[in-house]
Design an enzyme around this catalytic site. Structure first.
Site, PDB file in Angstrom:
ATOM      1  N   GLY A  50       0.623  -0.968  -0.184  1.00 42.96           N
ATOM      2  CA  GLY A  50       0.028  -0.057  -0.391  1.00 42.96           C
ATOM      3  C   GLY A  50       1.443   0.957   0.289  1.00 42.96           C
ATOM      4  N   GLN A 127       4.145   0.467   7.228  1.00 47.27           N
ATOM      5  CA  GLN A 127       4.856  -0.632   7.020  1.00 47.27           C
ATOM      6  C   GLN A 127       5.659  -1.477   7.999  1.00 47.27           C
ATOM      7  OE1 GLN A 127       3.532  -3.676   6.045  1.00 47.27           O
ATOM      8  NE2 GLN A 127       1.598  -3.148   4.824  1.00 47.27           N
ATOM      9  N   MET A 174       5.077  -7.523  -1.959  1.00 51.44           N
ATOM     10  CA  MET A 174       4.353  -9.296  -1.252  1.00 51.44           C
ATOM     11  C   MET A 174       4.410 -10.337  -2.042  1.00 51.44           C
ATOM     12  SD  MET A 174       6.293  -8.431   1.723  1.00 51.44           S
ATOM     13  CE  MET A 174       7.702  -7.892   0.925  1.00 51.44           C
ATOM     14  N   ASP A 193      -4.762  -9.219 -10.996  1.00 51.65           N
ATOM     15  CA  ASP A 193      -4.084  -8.227 -10.059  1.00 51.65           C
ATOM     16  C   ASP A 193      -4.505  -6.714 -11.502  1.00 51.65           C
ATOM     17  OD1 ASP A 193      -1.796  -7.046  -8.342  1.00 51.65           O
ATOM     18  OD2 ASP A 193      -2.635  -5.072  -9.633  1.00 51.65           O
ATOM     19  N   ARG A 198       1.864  -3.749 -12.579  1.00 53.13           N
ATOM     20  CA  ARG A 198       2.518  -4.811 -11.087  1.00 53.13           C
ATOM     21  C   ARG A 198       2.424  -6.083 -12.350  1.00 53.13           C
ATOM     22  NH1 ARG A 198       2.503  -2.991  -6.122  1.00 53.13           N
ATOM     23  NH2 ARG A 198       1.561  -0.402  -6.031  1.00 53.13           N
ATOM     24  N   ASN A 239     -10.481  -7.341 -11.499  1.00 50.30           N
ATOM     25  CA  ASN A 239     -10.244  -7.365 -10.519  1.00 50.30           C
ATOM     26  C   ASN A 239     -10.456  -8.513  -9.404  1.00 50.30           C
ATOM     27  OD1 ASN A 239     -11.509  -6.107  -7.732  1.00 50.30           O
ATOM     28  ND2 ASN A 239     -11.387  -4.328  -8.534  1.00 50.30           N
ATOM     29  N   GLN A 260      -3.132 -11.401  -1.633  1.00 51.89           N
ATOM     30  CA  GLN A 260      -2.668 -11.042  -0.971  1.00 51.89           C
ATOM     31  C   GLN A 260      -2.920  -8.997  -1.493  1.00 51.89           C
ATOM     32  OE1 GLN A 260       1.032 -11.116   0.375  1.00 51.89           O
ATOM     33  NE2 GLN A 260       1.240 -13.229   0.348  1.00 51.89           N
ATOM     34  N   CYS A 407      16.110 -16.735   5.096  1.00 45.88           N
ATOM     35  CA  CYS A 407      16.261 -17.944   4.733  1.00 45.88           C
ATOM     36  C   CYS A 407      15.320 -18.002   6.675  1.00 45.88           C
ATOM     37  CB  CYS A 407      17.207 -18.969   4.544  1.00 45.88           C
ATOM     38  SG  CYS A 407      19.100 -18.759   5.389  1.00 45.88           S
TER      39      CYS A 407
HETATM   40  P1  NAD Z   1       1.302  -3.699  -2.607  1.00 43.04           P
HETATM   41  O1  NAD Z   1       0.392  -2.773  -2.716  1.00 43.04           O
HETATM   42  O2  NAD Z   1       2.641  -3.741  -3.590  1.00 43.04           O
HETATM   43  O3  NAD Z   1       0.158  -4.535  -3.528  1.00 43.04           O
HETATM   44  C1  NAD Z   1      -1.113  -4.792  -3.385  1.00 43.04           C
HETATM   45  C2  NAD Z   1      -1.710  -5.082  -5.163  1.00 43.04           C
HETATM   46  O4  NAD Z   1      -2.739  -5.342  -4.992  1.00 43.04           O
HETATM   47  C3  NAD Z   1      -1.022  -4.194  -5.848  1.00 43.04           C
HETATM   48  O5  NAD Z   1      -0.431  -4.855  -7.531  1.00 43.04           O
HETATM   49  C4  NAD Z   1      -2.773  -4.405  -6.185  1.00 43.04           C
HETATM   50  O6  NAD Z   1      -2.639  -3.316  -8.060  1.00 43.04           O
HETATM   51  C5  NAD Z   1      -3.070  -5.405  -5.848  1.00 43.04           C
HETATM   52  N1  NAD Z   1      -4.920  -4.983  -5.718  1.00 43.04           N
HETATM   53  C6  NAD Z   1      -5.375  -4.476  -4.901  1.00 43.04           C
HETATM   54  N2  NAD Z   1      -7.302  -3.988  -5.529  1.00 43.04           N
HETATM   55  C7  NAD Z   1      -7.107  -4.811  -6.359  1.00 43.04           C
HETATM   56  C8  NAD Z   1      -8.042  -5.584  -6.750  1.00 43.04           C
HETATM   57  N3  NAD Z   1      -9.475  -5.428  -6.424  1.00 43.04           N
HETATM   58  N4  NAD Z   1      -8.250  -6.728  -7.535  1.00 43.04           N
HETATM   59  C9  NAD Z   1      -7.021  -7.127  -7.347  1.00 43.04           C
HETATM   60  N5  NAD Z   1      -5.714  -7.122  -7.815  1.00 43.04           N
HETATM   61  C10 NAD Z   1      -5.693  -5.618  -6.479  1.00 43.04           C
HETATM   62  O7  NAD Z   1       1.052  -4.563  -1.546  1.00 43.04           O
HETATM   63  P2  NAD Z   1       1.997  -6.291  -1.256  1.00 43.04           P
HETATM   64  O8  NAD Z   1       3.251  -5.496  -0.398  1.00 43.04           O
HETATM   65  O9  NAD Z   1       2.582  -7.086  -2.148  1.00 43.04           O
HETATM   66  O10 NAD Z   1       1.127  -6.121   0.342  1.00 43.04           O
HETATM   67  C11 NAD Z   1      -0.034  -7.090  -0.242  1.00 43.04           C
HETATM   68  C12 NAD Z   1      -0.569  -7.104   1.071  1.00 43.04           C
HETATM   69  O11 NAD Z   1      -0.587  -8.336   1.774  1.00 43.04           O
HETATM   70  C13 NAD Z   1      -0.571  -6.509   2.132  1.00 43.04           C
HETATM   71  O12 NAD Z   1      -2.240  -6.228   3.089  1.00 43.04           O
HETATM   72  C14 NAD Z   1       0.196  -5.943   3.204  1.00 43.04           C
HETATM   73  O13 NAD Z   1       0.287  -5.912   4.427  1.00 43.04           O
HETATM   74  C15 NAD Z   1       0.390  -8.321   3.769  1.00 43.04           C
HETATM   75  N6  NAD Z   1       1.363  -8.487   4.240  1.00 43.04           N
HETATM   76  C16 NAD Z   1       1.029  -9.782   3.671  1.00 43.04           C
HETATM   77  C17 NAD Z   1       2.190 -10.506   4.128  1.00 43.04           C
HETATM   78  C18 NAD Z   1       2.604 -12.139   3.754  1.00 43.04           C
HETATM   79  O14 NAD Z   1       3.196 -12.858   4.589  1.00 43.04           O
HETATM   80  N7  NAD Z   1       0.998 -12.594   3.375  1.00 43.04           N
HETATM   81  C19 NAD Z   1       3.466  -9.801   4.686  1.00 43.04           C
HETATM   82  C20 NAD Z   1       3.798  -8.189   4.649  1.00 43.04           C
HETATM   83  C21 NAD Z   1       2.527  -7.401   3.979  1.00 43.04           C
END
Ligand code: NAD
Length: 553
Positions: A50, A127, A174, A193, A198, A239, A260, A407
């Site tokens: 975000g 973040q 991520m 996405d 992206r 979407n 994610q 790792c």
């Molecule tokens: P980011 O903001 O870089 O990417 C999010 C993506 O979602 C973007 O590419 C955006 O275009 C897409 N998106 C938004 N709305 C959408 C929709 N309705 N349909 C399809 N695509 C859509 O975020 P990030 O760094 O990839 O993190 C993603 C999420 O995972 C965050 O909420 C983050 O906090 C969480 N997160 C998870 C982990 C984990 O280990 N699982 C670790 C850190 C963060």
């Protein structure tokens, strides 16, 4: 947000701009977080997740750089949500930088208040590793994601995802690790996405194989690969709130479902159904309240699809973006019917103090990382999965910015590796010092009831003391920089967490500090889980002599 376009690139080589390697390490990691190869929107100082930023604004960025260049080896710089606010004399074994990101008094800890303060220039969303300057690109999450899918393969599919189809969304900083993590486990994945650029970035960095805007084409490719038992990752422009329902309408059998998208931030992260990116940007600027309403409604719909797929037999889990909470707040009572990934797959690792240990070669020379890859194999030859991971990472992971490696290592292992890296720096096998840190998706530094601490055995999910104690003990132990954060991963009001980084510069002082910090940090994971009643953590504490005053063992 500023429109000034600046390009910051990771610095490499053995010439320093700062007064010592520790300060130089901080500077290089700040630059690295904003390198265009690493960051998602570097022109806005946005690193990932975000609006996860590295500095509050360009003026603050410049002031941080200036401060780091003048910082002495016995001084400590203070950063308040991305802005440098003070510099004090401390001592050489103290952290060079202390950071606090997005921390709000609990009653005010929500996005509305945060967004107001951010607009007024008083806050920044840090973040996890964005505001604490230890982001290493998508690799940072890759092994964790790989391990999660490997665990699903072990639990449900006879050790491999061969012949299975995964559906997910979000290919950002991520989430972009998901396609490669699935194909590394031999599965097929469709990752949706809304932002074509992206997906393109994941294709360029070899995290994703193919891209299309046609669901028909995506399904044709996916089903053929599944049939042939071949690994394949497909980025589908669309979407998720709409595409997932379309999949249901077509009765496509999906084995695994997760997500994610940046659901943790309804204003800046999630794009509502029916909006192009440009339309979404316009609405965000003109009517933020309406935007959030629409995004929340789409997230509810998105979760409804996930629940329906679960009903139809898919394995469904939340991947740490808080989407279930949003859906529940929107009135979807059974939103938490599918589990979070930590209780489902990761908690036993946390009990052993395991977490995402990472290191970065400040020289910028990939050979330095290859030497440390070799070191892992020398130190842990019995750990076949770890050695296999290192081989796969070397073959498949393109470095972004400064060469780095990640790792998962546990209590005892992290110290062993850190000290051995320091030796390689000391004896000149590595060309420059190495930075050692971790993500906050970690065993002993996070309080996040919908993620890292979901469904704790003793119900202590929302106890935030552990994150604060982690930062305090790592500061006392002499980490090079330590940070305290609020709202990472799951958004405002839902998490408290801490970060640490320690520099291996080959000196005796670094050796002492590494030994202490790489014991206290994973040790927090062991004591936190032992305290919550996990037998595995209690056994680890006993076996490894981690002192727990009130443990009855
Ligand atoms: P980011 O903001 O870089 O990417 C999010 C993506 O979602 C973007 O590419 C955006 O275009 C897409 N998106 C938004 N709305 C959408 C929709 N309705 N349909 C399809 N695509 C859509 O975020 P990030 O760094 O990839 O993190 C993603 C999420 O995972 C965050 O909420 C983050 O906090 C969480 N997160 C998870 C982990 C984990 O280990 N699982 C670790 C850190 C963060």
């Amino acid at each position: 947000m500023t429109t000034q376009k600046r390009i910051i690139q990771a610095k490499t080589g053995v010439e320093k701009e700062c007064k010592g390697w520790e300060q130089e390490a901080v500077l290089r990691m700040l630059y690295n977080n904003l390198d265009p190869e690493v960051a998602e929107k570097p022109e806005d100082l946005i690193v990932y997740g975000g609006i996860g930023k590295a500095a509050r604004n360009w003026e603050s960025f410049d002031a941080i750089v200036h401060s780091l260049k003048s910082l002495e080896a016995n001084e400590t710089l203070l950063i308040q949500s991305g802005k440098p606010v003070g510099m004090f004399k401390t001592h050489p074994a103290a952290p060079r930088v202390l950071l606090s990101n997005s921390v709000l008094v609990p009653k005010w800890a929500n996005w509305d208040h945060f967004n107001k303060l951010e607009k007024e220039g008083l806050m920044m969303y840090g973040q996890m590793t964005a505001g604490s300057w230890i982001y290493i690109g998508t690799q940072g999450i890759l092994q964790g994601t790989y391990e999660t899918f490997a665990e699903i393969a072990r639990q449900q599919f006879g050790n491999s995802l061969k012949g299975t189809l995964t559906l997910t969304a979000g290919l950002g900083g991520m989430g972009g690790a998901q396609p490669l993590a699935v194909t590394m486990n031999d599965g097929v994945v469709i990752a949706v996405d809304v932002d074509e650029s992206r997906i393109q970035k994941r294709i360029e960095t070899k995290y994703c194989d193919k891209m299309t805007s046609s669901l028909d084409e995506a399904l044709e490719w996916a089903l053929e690969a599944k049939e042939n038992g071949e690994p394949l990752s497909i980025g589908l422009v669309g979407n998720a709130a709409a595409v997932h329902h379309e999949m249901i309408a077509r009765n496509v059998h999906i084995d695994i479902v997760t997500d994610q998208t940046s659901a943790h931030d309804p204003l800046n992260g999630y794009v509502p159904e029916g909006f192009s990116l440009a339309e979404a940007t316009l609405l965000r600027e003109t009517d933020a309240t309406r935007y959030v309403q629409l995004a929340n409604a789409s997230m509810r719909k998105h979760v409804e699809a996930m629940l329906e797929l679960q009903k139809r037999g898919s394995i469904v889990f939340d991947y740490g973006n808080n989407i279930r909470q949003v859906a529940q707040d929107e009135g979807l009572e059974n939103a938490f019917d599918f589990p979070g990934f930590v209780p489902a797959y990761i908690r036993p690792l946390f009990c052993e103090g395991k977490g995402p240990f990472r290191w970065v070669a400040l020289s910028g020379d990939p050979e330095d990382i290859y030497r440390t890859d070799q070191l892992i194999k020398e130190l842990f030859p019995e750990n076949e999965a770890l050695c296999r991971w290192i081989d796969m990472a070397q073959e498949k992971v393109a470095f972004q910015g400064l060469p780095s490696r990640i790792c998962w290592l546990g209590y005892g292992e992290r110290k062993k590796m850190g000290l051995a890296i320091n030796e390689l720096v000391r004896n000149g096998e590595l060309k420059a010092p190495v930075v050692i840190g971790r993500d906050h998706l970690d065993c002993g530094s996070v309080a996040s009831p919908n993620r890292e601490t979901e469904a704790m055995l003793d119900g202590s999910d929302a106890v935030g003391d552990w994150a604060i104690l982690n930062a305090l003990i790592n500061t006392s132990a002499g980490a090079s920089w330590v940070s305290v954060h609020h709202g990472g991963g799951v958004g405002m009001g839902y998490s408290l967490h801490a970060g640490m980084v320690v520099v291996a510069d080959g000196t005796d002082l670094a050796e002492e500090r590494l030994e202490r910090v790489l014991t206290t940090d994973p040790g927090m994971g062991v004591i936190r889980h032992a305290d919550a009643g996990y037998e595995l953590a209690k056994d680890v504490a006993k076996e490894k002599n981690v002192v727990i005053p009130m443990d009855e063992n």
